[in-house]
Design a protein around this motif. Structure first.
Motif, mmCIF file in Angstrom:
data_model
loop_
_atom_site.group_PDB
_atom_site.id
_atom_site.type_symbol
_atom_site.label_atom_id
_atom_site.label_comp_id
_atom_site.label_asym_id
_atom_site.label_seq_id
_atom_site.Cartn_x
_atom_site.Cartn_y
_atom_site.Cartn_z
ATOM 1 N N GLY A 63 0.828 -1.203 0.000
ATOM 2 C CA GLY A 63 0.000 0.000 0.000
ATOM 3 C C GLY A 63 0.862 1.252 0.000
ATOM 4 O O GLY A 63 0.503 2.267 -0.613
ATOM 5 N N THR A 64 1.993 1.169 0.669
ATOM 6 C CA THR A 64 2.923 2.303 0.708
ATOM 7 C C THR A 64 3.406 2.628 -0.706
ATOM 8 O O THR A 64 3.467 3.799 -1.100
ATOM 9 C CB THR A 64 4.129 1.952 1.618
ATOM 10 O OG1 THR A 64 3.625 1.568 2.890
ATOM 11 C CG2 THR A 64 5.083 3.116 1.756
ATOM 12 N N ASP A 160 -6.618 7.080 0.267
ATOM 13 C CA ASP A 160 -5.917 5.994 0.950
ATOM 14 C C ASP A 160 -6.995 5.040 1.458
ATOM 15 O O ASP A 160 -7.614 5.272 2.496
ATOM 16 C CB ASP A 160 -5.061 6.547 2.093
ATOM 17 C CG ASP A 160 -4.282 5.452 2.812
ATOM 18 O OD1 ASP A 160 -4.665 4.268 2.677
ATOM 19 O OD2 ASP A 160 -3.311 5.780 3.516
ATOM 20 N N ALA A 162 -6.467 1.856 2.126
ATOM 21 C CA ALA A 162 -5.743 0.674 2.618
ATOM 22 C C ALA A 162 -6.575 -0.149 3.596
ATOM 23 O O ALA A 162 -6.392 -1.351 3.721
ATOM 24 C CB ALA A 162 -4.440 1.107 3.284
ATOM 25 N N GLN A 163 -7.504 0.533 4.295
ATOM 26 C CA GLN A 163 -8.306 -0.163 5.312
ATOM 27 C C GLN A 163 -9.779 -0.263 4.892
ATOM 28 O O GLN A 163 -10.623 -0.551 5.730
ATOM 29 C CB GLN A 163 -8.231 0.610 6.634
ATOM 30 C CG GLN A 163 -6.815 0.820 7.144
ATOM 31 C CD GLN A 163 -6.756 1.504 8.499
ATOM 32 O OE1 GLN A 163 -7.775 1.889 9.055
ATOM 33 N NE2 GLN A 163 -5.553 1.660 9.020
ATOM 34 N N SER A 184 -4.047 -1.578 0.372
ATOM 35 C CA SER A 184 -3.033 -2.474 0.942
ATOM 36 C C SER A 184 -3.654 -3.851 1.111
ATOM 37 O O SER A 184 -4.836 -3.970 1.460
ATOM 38 C CB SER A 184 -2.580 -1.956 2.309
ATOM 39 O OG SER A 184 -1.829 -2.953 2.986
ATOM 40 N N LYS A 189 -5.214 -6.733 6.762
ATOM 41 C CA LYS A 189 -6.224 -5.900 6.107
ATOM 42 C C LYS A 189 -7.486 -6.712 5.761
ATOM 43 O O LYS A 189 -7.476 -7.931 5.816
ATOM 44 C CB LYS A 189 -5.631 -5.284 4.825
ATOM 45 C CG LYS A 189 -4.457 -4.344 5.114
ATOM 46 C CD LYS A 189 -4.912 -3.126 5.885
ATOM 47 C CE LYS A 189 -3.873 -2.031 5.964
ATOM 48 N NZ LYS A 189 -2.799 -2.262 6.931
HETATM 49 C C1 LIG Z 1 -4.187 3.794 6.279
HETATM 50 C C2 LIG Z 1 -3.022 3.034 5.729
HETATM 51 N N1 LIG Z 1 -2.335 3.572 4.708
HETATM 52 C C3 LIG Z 1 -1.296 2.926 4.162
HETATM 53 C C4 LIG Z 1 -0.870 1.706 4.631
HETATM 54 C C5 LIG Z 1 0.345 1.069 4.031
HETATM 55 O O1 LIG Z 1 0.118 -0.180 3.491
HETATM 56 P P1 LIG Z 1 1.275 -1.268 3.445
HETATM 57 O O2 LIG Z 1 1.507 -1.756 4.832
HETATM 58 O O3 LIG Z 1 0.741 -2.324 2.540
HETATM 59 O O4 LIG Z 1 2.484 -0.608 2.876
HETATM 60 C C6 LIG Z 1 -1.569 1.106 5.682
HETATM 61 C C7 LIG Z 1 -1.202 -0.225 6.192
HETATM 62 O O5 LIG Z 1 -0.565 -0.443 7.142
HETATM 63 C C8 LIG Z 1 -2.664 1.798 6.259
HETATM 64 O O6 LIG Z 1 -3.342 1.270 7.275
#
Ligand SMILES: Cc1ncc(COP(=O)(O)O)c(C=O)c1O
Length: 369
Positions: A63-64, A160, A162-163, A184, A189
């Motif tokens: 996700g990053t 974002d 990711a969640q 992510s 997740k």
């Molecule tokens: C809100 C949010 N953004 C970004 C990320 C980053 O994702 P990843 O851990 O896959 O790099 C996360 C996950 O931990 C997240 O919870």
């Protein structure tokens, strides 16, 4: 007799029914000797684009990386500002910093933990290039208000998500409302893979084509590089696992929502701030997060009662040492700081049994007498 432990998340019970299908898909990858990108990733990209109601999905390795691709695709750079929430995982801000831009933190709506559009509007300057809206804990941000600010000031809107896989805002999937959505698939997740994984979604053909190149060393033809890119490629094993698990996501989300509504009923009247869905929002309850004034005492007591909790963001991003040079002071973003002090994540996972949930609620009721 003491109750068995209720974990904050039980990945074992979630994934074990799919063990054979996962193993078969992974074995196919191993036998194919095609380990990076390839047909399993392409099939998942197509399925996830359809699921998330976006024209394009680009599978990446976290996700990053998806968030960084988004700021790079917008050509954000030094001198630019990106407005985001301080109450989130670090990557929501890293995506500005990785490009040499400045993250600008503004406060959250205390009821939803999502970025407050009025605070965003107040923080816009001539240097602002984008907003990173984080659908925290699975709850959608106020997208109409954020879109209006973006239109007024000619800003890009990065989601974002990711969640928040599958969450809806006024009927639309999150990740398909702004310019780009970032997901992510980290194992905790709502849609997990078996390691690191992520995706960027967009309706824009140009952004998608450039994104595919940038995740692959800025290259569409091997050993020819249109621009300096990254190795952000998704591994075939993750594409295979995600392809097996994606068809279960809708059912898992329904289970999360049922459990959340039952928590609402069972915990009603306790001196806790419970999560509530804002008008037009369908949360996917990545977490069920309550605010409790004496958080640490509550966590310790719940643990004694066999209830595991978690707390994700004990220090908001604007007060992290890595951003000390930005000069934020304690007290400057009070709603985010209060959430960082008081938030407790109660156990929440699709396979949680009603007995487990009753144990959690009984422990909370006993705590509050
Ligand atoms: C809100 C949010 N953004 C970004 C990320 C980053 O994702 P990843 O851990 O896959 O790099 C996360 C996950 O931990 C997240 O919870």
């Amino acid at each position: 007799m003491s109750q068995p432990f209720v974990p904050p998340l039980d990945l074992q019970s979630l994934l074990s029914p799919h063990r054979e299908a996962i193993a078969a898909a992974v074995a196919e990858v191993i036998d194919s000797c095609h380990y990076v990108l390839g047909p399993k990733v392409e099939a998942f990209e197509e399925a996830f684009a359809a699921y998330s109601e976006s024209a394009h999905c680009i599978g990446v390795n976290s996700g990053t990386s998806a968030l960084h691709l988004a700021t790079r695709l917008l050509d954000i750079g030094p001198g630019d500002e990106v407005i985001t929430t301080p109450y989130t995982f670090a990557s929501s801000a890293w995506c500005a910093s990785y490009q040499g831009a400045t993250p600008v933190f503004v406060d959250i709506d205390p009821a939803t933990f999502c970025i407050d559009p009025a605070a965003v509007e107040a923080a816009v300057t001539p240097r602002t290039k984008a907003i990173v809206a984080v659908h925290l804990y699975g709850h959608p941000c106020e997208m109409d208000a954020l879109k209006a600010i973006c239109q007024k000031h000619d800003l890009a809107l990065i989601e974002d998500a990711a969640q928040a896989h599958g969450a809806r805002y006024k009927g639309k999937r999150v990740g398909a409302i702004g310019d780009m959505g970032c997901f992510s698939f980290y194992p905790t997740k709502n849609l997990p893979c078996a390691g690191e994984g992520g995706a960027l979604t967009t309706d824009c053909d140009k952004l998608a084509a450039r994104g595919r190149s940038l995740r692959n060393h800025g290259s569409t033809v091997r050993y020819f590089h249109e621009e300096v890119g990254y190795n952000y490629r998704m591994e075939a094993i993750q594409g295979a696992v995600l392809g097996v698990l994606l068809p279960n996501l809708e059912g898992w989300t329904e289970a999360r929502r049922r459990l959340a509504h039952r928590y609402h009923e069972l915990l009603d009247g306790l001196p806790l701030q419970l999560p509530r869905e804002a008008e037009g929002c369908e949360s996917v309850y990545h977490l069920y997060t309550v605010l409790a004034p004496e958080r640490d005492k509550l966590i310790a007591t719940l643990k004694e009662q066999g209830v595991g909790t978690s707390n994700h963001y004990p220090r908001a991003m604007h007060l992290q040492p890595c951003y000390a040079d930005l000069g934020y002071k304690e007290g400057s973003l009070p709603a985010a700081e209060r959430a960082a002090r008081e938030a407790v994540n109660l156990p929440m996972f699709p396979t949680m049994t009603l007995e487990q949930q009753d144990t959690v609620c009984a422990a909370l009721r006993a705590y509050f007498g």
